[in-house]
Design an enzyme around this catalytic site. Sequence first.
Site, short mmCIF file in Angstrom:
data_model
loop_
_atom_site.label_atom_id
_atom_site.label_comp_id
_atom_site.label_asym_id
_atom_site.label_seq_id
_atom_site.Cartn_x
_atom_site.Cartn_y
_atom_site.Cartn_z
N LYS A 152 14.87 18.00 19.85
CA LYS A 152 15.58 19.27 19.71
C LYS A 152 16.38 19.56 20.98
O LYS A 152 15.82 19.83 22.03
CB LYS A 152 14.59 20.43 19.48
CG LYS A 152 15.32 21.66 18.97
CD LYS A 152 14.59 22.95 19.25
CE LYS A 152 14.86 23.50 20.60
NZ LYS A 152 16.25 23.90 20.85
N GLU A 227 8.14 19.08 32.21
CA GLU A 227 9.01 19.07 33.39
C GLU A 227 9.59 20.47 33.49
O GLU A 227 10.40 20.86 32.64
CB GLU A 227 10.14 18.04 33.25
CG GLU A 227 9.68 16.61 33.10
CD GLU A 227 9.09 16.01 34.36
OE1 GLU A 227 9.05 16.71 35.40
OE2 GLU A 227 8.64 14.86 34.30
N CYS A 261 16.90 21.59 38.15
CA CYS A 261 15.52 21.89 38.54
C CYS A 261 15.20 21.28 39.90
O CYS A 261 14.26 21.71 40.56
CB CYS A 261 14.56 21.37 37.48
SG CYS A 261 14.93 19.70 36.99
N GLU A 352 13.22 30.65 41.29
CA GLU A 352 14.25 29.68 40.93
C GLU A 352 15.50 30.45 40.51
O GLU A 352 15.44 31.28 39.60
CB GLU A 352 13.74 28.82 39.78
CG GLU A 352 14.74 27.77 39.37
CD GLU A 352 14.18 26.81 38.35
OE1 GLU A 352 13.63 27.27 37.35
OE2 GLU A 352 14.32 25.59 38.56
P1 NAD Z 1 13.92 27.20 28.15
O1 NAD Z 1 12.50 26.99 28.49
O2 NAD Z 1 14.34 28.52 27.70
O3 NAD Z 1 14.36 26.20 26.99
C1 NAD Z 1 14.12 24.82 27.04
C2 NAD Z 1 14.05 24.27 25.64
O4 NAD Z 1 12.90 24.81 25.00
C3 NAD Z 1 15.23 24.64 24.74
O5 NAD Z 1 15.54 23.56 23.90
C4 NAD Z 1 14.68 25.80 23.94
O6 NAD Z 1 15.31 25.95 22.68
C5 NAD Z 1 13.24 25.39 23.76
N1 NAD Z 1 12.33 26.51 23.50
C6 NAD Z 1 12.49 27.81 23.84
N2 NAD Z 1 11.45 28.54 23.39
C7 NAD Z 1 10.59 27.67 22.78
C8 NAD Z 1 9.33 27.82 22.14
N3 NAD Z 1 8.72 28.98 22.04
N4 NAD Z 1 8.75 26.71 21.64
C9 NAD Z 1 9.33 25.51 21.74
N5 NAD Z 1 10.53 25.31 22.33
C10 NAD Z 1 11.16 26.37 22.86
O7 NAD Z 1 14.70 26.67 29.41
P2 NAD Z 1 16.29 26.57 29.59
O8 NAD Z 1 16.77 27.94 29.85
O9 NAD Z 1 16.89 25.83 28.48
O10 NAD Z 1 16.38 25.65 30.90
C11 NAD Z 1 16.28 26.13 32.18
C12 NAD Z 1 14.91 25.89 32.78
O11 NAD Z 1 14.51 24.53 32.61
C13 NAD Z 1 14.85 26.11 34.25
O12 NAD Z 1 13.74 26.90 34.58
C14 NAD Z 1 14.71 24.73 34.86
O13 NAD Z 1 14.07 24.66 36.07
C15 NAD Z 1 13.97 24.01 33.83
N6 NAD Z 1 14.25 22.57 33.91
C16 NAD Z 1 13.31 21.72 34.43
C17 NAD Z 1 13.57 20.37 34.53
C18 NAD Z 1 12.58 19.41 35.08
O14 NAD Z 1 12.74 18.22 34.91
N7 NAD Z 1 11.53 19.84 35.72
C19 NAD Z 1 14.78 19.87 34.09
C20 NAD Z 1 15.70 20.75 33.56
C21 NAD Z 1 15.41 22.09 33.47
#
Ligand code: NAD
Length: 449
Positions: A152, A227, A261, A352
């Site tokens: 997804k 992650e 991140c 962050e």
């Molecule tokens: P997010 O957690 O809102 O969304 C990430 C993904 O999860 C999206 O595809 C979203 O649709 C899905 N999602 C949202 N709610 C969900 C639920 N209840 N159940 C299952 N899936 C769900 O994060 P974002 O805003 O898309 O990304 C930014 C964040 O991601 C930042 O905090 C960043 O640090 C983190 N990030 C971490 C890494 C890493 O490798 N550690 C890499 C990239 C981003």
Amino acid sequence: MYDVINPATEKLFKTIEHLDLAGTDAVIAKAEMAFDSWRHVAPGDRGKMLRRFAEVVAEHKEELAQLEIANSGHTRGNALWEVDNVVNVLTYYSAAPERLFGRQIPVPGGIDVTFKEPLGVIGVIVPWNFPMPIAGWGFAPALAAGNTVVLKPAEYTPLTAMKLGELALIAGIPEGVFNVLPGKGSVIGARFVTHPAVRKVVFTGSTEVGKSIMAGCADQVKRVTLELGGKSSNIIFADADIAKAAATAPGSVFDNAGQDCCARSRILIQKSAFDKFMEHFEVAVKKFRVEDPSLATADMGPLISKKQFDSVQTFLDEPVAFTGSAPSGDGYWMAPTVLLPKNTQARSWREEVFGPVVSVMTFEDEAEAIAMANDSEYGLSGSIWTRDVGRALRVSRAIETGNLSVNSHSSVRFWTPFGGFKQSGLGRELGPDALDSFTEVKNVFISND
Ligand code: NAD
């Protein structure tokens, strides 16, 4: 239907259809069916198919890069690198099926061997900041180990993942093996957690959602790799090459508009080198080119959305040392910004930001630098600048973080492990051991009788 917006222009780029719950279940059922045959494809043939997939992705490099520039506002340089990353990760793990070794362990009365069995259907949930690489880090090793994948993409950035799904079929990956499901996290992502046929969830995203996924997976003792967020330090000692540390610092935090991140969003500079560093750093920040991301010269594009732009603005109530520049007009543009927080309790120092903002503070000595860097709930990445090899080693061992870079800001390498300490995540991706997190070890004793 969902409108995908170009963040550099705020114009509609494409309208796509979101899958609902019934549609999600249907795709998961397809992936479950496909698992039985995919896991039995001969290792050499599975490897060959993944290499063909890599070739087809490479043949579509320009198209995929253009999609990412328009969908995500990534610079041309980054978008091209990101396609290469998918190709490289697929190629790297295409060698895995023939090397998925078990062990032979000495036992009396027979032989004992272990097998690495695939898990089944793997659910990969991808964030919007690096749509292509993060997808590849999940699906490539999962497929190589004999699993099928439901993936997804994030709501904002589904287009390159959808294209990769099409390219997999063109490359001859059988129907049902690699499935891309555009839609909402609360519908599709949440279903990966609750559906019993999905045997593992690989999640990259916010710490908050990651925690809820981990809690949800507990119900079925479902495997999970997380992650999550980061608040990484760039620690610069006075004995370092200060000019080089300053010249490279903007890229280490403002790349991808800071929506990374691994962004080194805290700069810890030894007090005696502060003035010299800031002088060089200001020159470097002002040179950092924020412009139309489709230009080959762009260092940084816009933020992904109005929501992200507004969220980053809330950090700007702290003292500003200096800023770079950014285009005005339509698009979610923001100039790289350097803050001087008053103390370590400041929001910009602790949280962050996920935008082009960096905070600078000084330290007196090695012990204070380590204590300041470790004073965070996160532990994903970081950099250390010093000419003293002993200090580089001591500080590397002392910092509670998964990925460190000395006298450099290495990005993630697909052939080395990547992942976080503390609330930055759970488990490791990439590198030689990633296959372990997509397989279960089975132990078999065969009697001599
Ligand atoms: P997010 O957690 O809102 O969304 C990430 C993904 O999860 C999206 O595809 C979203 O649709 C899905 N999602 C949202 N709610 C969900 C639920 N209840 N159940 C299952 N899936 C769900 O994060 P974002 O805003 O898309 O990304 C930014 C964040 O991601 C930042 O905090 C960043 O640090 C983190 N990030 C971490 C890494 C890493 O490798 N550690 C890499 C990239 C981003």
